[in-house]
Design a protein around this motif. Structure first.
Motif, short mmCIF file in Angstrom:
data_model
loop_
_atom_site.label_atom_id
_atom_site.label_comp_id
_atom_site.label_asym_id
_atom_site.label_seq_id
_atom_site.Cartn_x
_atom_site.Cartn_y
_atom_site.Cartn_z
N ILE A 162 0.92 -18.83 -1.18
CA ILE A 162 0.19 -17.69 -1.76
C ILE A 162 -0.59 -18.11 -2.99
O ILE A 162 -1.77 -17.74 -3.17
N LYS A 163 0.05 -18.90 -3.84
CA LYS A 163 -0.64 -19.36 -5.04
C LYS A 163 -1.85 -20.24 -4.70
O LYS A 163 -2.93 -20.11 -5.29
N TYR A 169 -3.67 -20.29 -1.91
CA TYR A 169 -4.79 -19.57 -1.31
C TYR A 169 -5.42 -18.59 -2.28
O TYR A 169 -6.62 -18.29 -2.19
N THR A 170 -4.66 -18.04 -3.23
CA THR A 170 -5.28 -17.19 -4.25
C THR A 170 -6.20 -18.01 -5.15
O THR A 170 -7.25 -17.52 -5.60
N ASN A 171 -5.80 -19.26 -5.41
CA ASN A 171 -6.67 -20.15 -6.18
C ASN A 171 -7.96 -20.41 -5.43
O ASN A 171 -9.05 -20.48 -6.02
N LEU A 194 -9.34 -18.39 -3.30
CA LEU A 194 -10.13 -17.17 -3.28
C LEU A 194 -10.95 -16.99 -4.57
O LEU A 194 -11.95 -16.27 -4.58
N GLU A 195 -10.49 -17.63 -5.65
CA GLU A 195 -11.21 -17.51 -6.92
C GLU A 195 -12.51 -18.31 -6.93
O GLU A 195 -13.37 -18.09 -7.79
N LYS A 244 -12.44 -16.10 3.39
CA LYS A 244 -11.64 -15.12 2.66
C LYS A 244 -10.71 -14.34 3.58
O LYS A 244 -9.54 -14.12 3.28
N TYR A 291 -7.89 -16.56 4.58
CA TYR A 291 -6.94 -16.75 3.48
C TYR A 291 -6.09 -15.51 3.26
O TYR A 291 -4.87 -15.59 3.04
N PHE A 292 -6.75 -14.33 3.33
CA PHE A 292 -6.00 -13.08 3.18
C PHE A 292 -4.96 -12.92 4.29
O PHE A 292 -3.84 -12.44 4.07
N ILE A 305 -2.09 -15.20 3.44
CA ILE A 305 -1.30 -14.64 2.32
C ILE A 305 -0.43 -13.48 2.82
O ILE A 305 0.76 -13.38 2.47
#
Length: 459
Positions: A257-258, A260-262, A264-265, A274, A277-278, A281
């Motif tokens: 999760i960390k 893929y959130t990185n 997404l930034e 996106k 990745y969502f 997640i």
């Protein structure tokens, strides 16, 4: 453990002393009620026999005759109306005898001193060497009247027996005490070992050595303790394994999760990326949710068996709905699914039993081979139904079958090609089935597949 040893010895010796005293009192009562009158009667007959012979043989020397009688084991006291007295045989320890008693016998009456010897005296009164502890009978010789008092000379007759019984009593007491000391140590020793083993367990050392050769209650206790130690060792291994697995199962999705959130930034990420990745997640979040849900279910089942909310419902219909939800993944993995699910009603908790079928089905799918098969059926057996899940998956080896329902246990993941799973699913299955008064068993061959049998009462 010395205190237990001392207590055991003291209690055993106390029981011996109490038993001896009780036996002594019972023996005394028997002597006073039975033996004492019989002994008095017997000696009275002997005394009359002595007096009768003296009366019938006036020419015989009375002193010589009585001397001969005393020599064969009697103590004799002879007195006439003038107070002249004579003793024959061993001397009396106590020579006091009332004049009225002497006069009573001289007047032709029998004196039963043995029978009327004080009742408060123990059986040892039989051995009292006293003049009043005699039998008195009238004796007439050459026209002279005498009072003859007779009692057995026990020292002469039974002196050797006194010594023998005395030594026997001493040896019996000494040997009994020695036997108690030795046998108590033998009995307490395994308890001492159990105490040592308990301390070892409390310190985390499960390698305990106990005497398992005994075939008594202590031997059974040692066997039970050894089984408990092995079980605790297994539980400790499972606990460590669970901590390791659960840490990995939590850390892994969190890391994903960390990561893929990185990603997404980053501004360079496309809309398609996106969405992917969502999706990943959300999948990892579902993973964490499933894990926490299973932990909460187990915790709830452990805390309160009344958590079950049983009602009458159609288990066949429930399983058909479950299969429809998994039809897409079955088709995706090219698995042949067959089932025989008649409409059968049972009394149970639909929510928890749905968890049972869900876990068994997902395992059959997860560990199956591409192009494999799954067969599910419900069989009615009187007041019991049997639900069978059969698959052609990777199967289980003998060691895994022994522990498959253990909490926190996970089969060898190197053979499954997946790291999914918490090792809690089948534990939940086992617990729920047991709470429904049912049974579950598994039959499996490594690399050939597994079959799970769930038996549940209909009522």
């Amino acid at each position: 453990m010395k205190s237990l040893y001392v207590k055991f010895v003291v209690i055993t010796i106390g029981i011996m002393i109490f038993s001896s005293m009780l036996a002594f009192f019972i023996s005394n009562a028997y002597y006073q009620q039975n033996l004492k009158p019989q002994n008095d009667e017997k000696i009275t007959r002997i005394a009359h026999s002595i007096a009768r012979y003296a009366d019938e043989h006036p020419s015989a020397d009375l002193n010589e005759y009585l001397g001969n009688i005393s020599a064969i084991g009697y103590q004799i006291y002879l007195v006439d109306h003038y107070g002249e007295e004579a003793f024959f045989g061993s001397p009396f320890r106590e020579k006091s005898l009332s004049d009225s008693t002497k006069e009573y016998v001289l007047n032709g009456n029998d004196y039963h001193g043995i029978l009327h010897f004080p009742q408060k005296t123990f059986v040892t009164g039989f051995f009292a060497n006293e003049l009043k502890n005699t039998i008195g009978v009238p004796l007439t010789h050459n026209g002279v009247h005498y009072a003859l008092f007779v009692r057995p000379d026990l020292k002469l007759l039974f002196n050797e027996m006194h010594l023998l019984f005395g030594w026997m009593l001493i040896f019996t007491i000494v040997l009994s005490i020695v036997t108690v000391l030795v046998s108590t140590k033998y009995l307490v020793k395994p308890i001492s070992k159990l105490t040592t083993a308990t301390k070892s367990l409390s310190n985390g050392d499960f390698n305990v050595e106990l005497d398992l050769t005994r075939h008594d209650e202590l031997g059974e206790l040692s066997h039970s303790f050894s089984r408990m130690a092995r079980r605790l060792e297994q539980m400790e291994d499972m606990r460590k394994e669970f901590i390791s697995n659960i840490s990995h199962d939590i850390q892994s999705p969190l890391s994903n999760i960390k990561g893929y959130t990185n990603l997404l930034e980053k501004k360079s990420v496309t809309a398609e990326e996106k969405d992917r990745y969502f999706s990943i997640i959300n999948g990892e979040i579902r993973r964490l949710s499933t894990l926490t849900k299973q932990l909460l279910i187990l915790a709830s089942l452990d805390r309160n068996e009344d958590i079950l909310k049983k009602r009458r419902y159609n288990v066949g219909q429930q399983m058909k709905e479950l299969l429809r939800n998994y039809q897409w993944i079955v088709n995706e993995k090219n698995i042949m699914l067959s089932y025989t699910l008649p409409d059968v009603e049972i009394n149970g908790d639909p929510s928890f039993l749905n968890t049972v079928w869900d876990n068994l089905l997902t395992n059959a799918i997860k560990y199956n081979k591409p192009g494999g098969s799954i067969d599910i059926c419900i069989e009615e057996k009187g007041e019991i139904i049997e639900v069978i899940f059969e698959d052609t998956g990777i199967g289980l080896n003998k060691r895994e079958m022994e522990r498959i329902f253990d909490r926190f246990y996970r089969a060898d993941t190197s053979r499954t090609r997946t790291t999914e799973g918490t090792g809690l699913g089948l534990s939940i299955v086992w617990t729920v089935v047991k709470l429904h008064d049912g049974h579950i068993r598994v039959k499996s061959k490594d690399h050939e597949g597994s079959t799970f049998f769930v038996e549940l009462p209909r009522k």
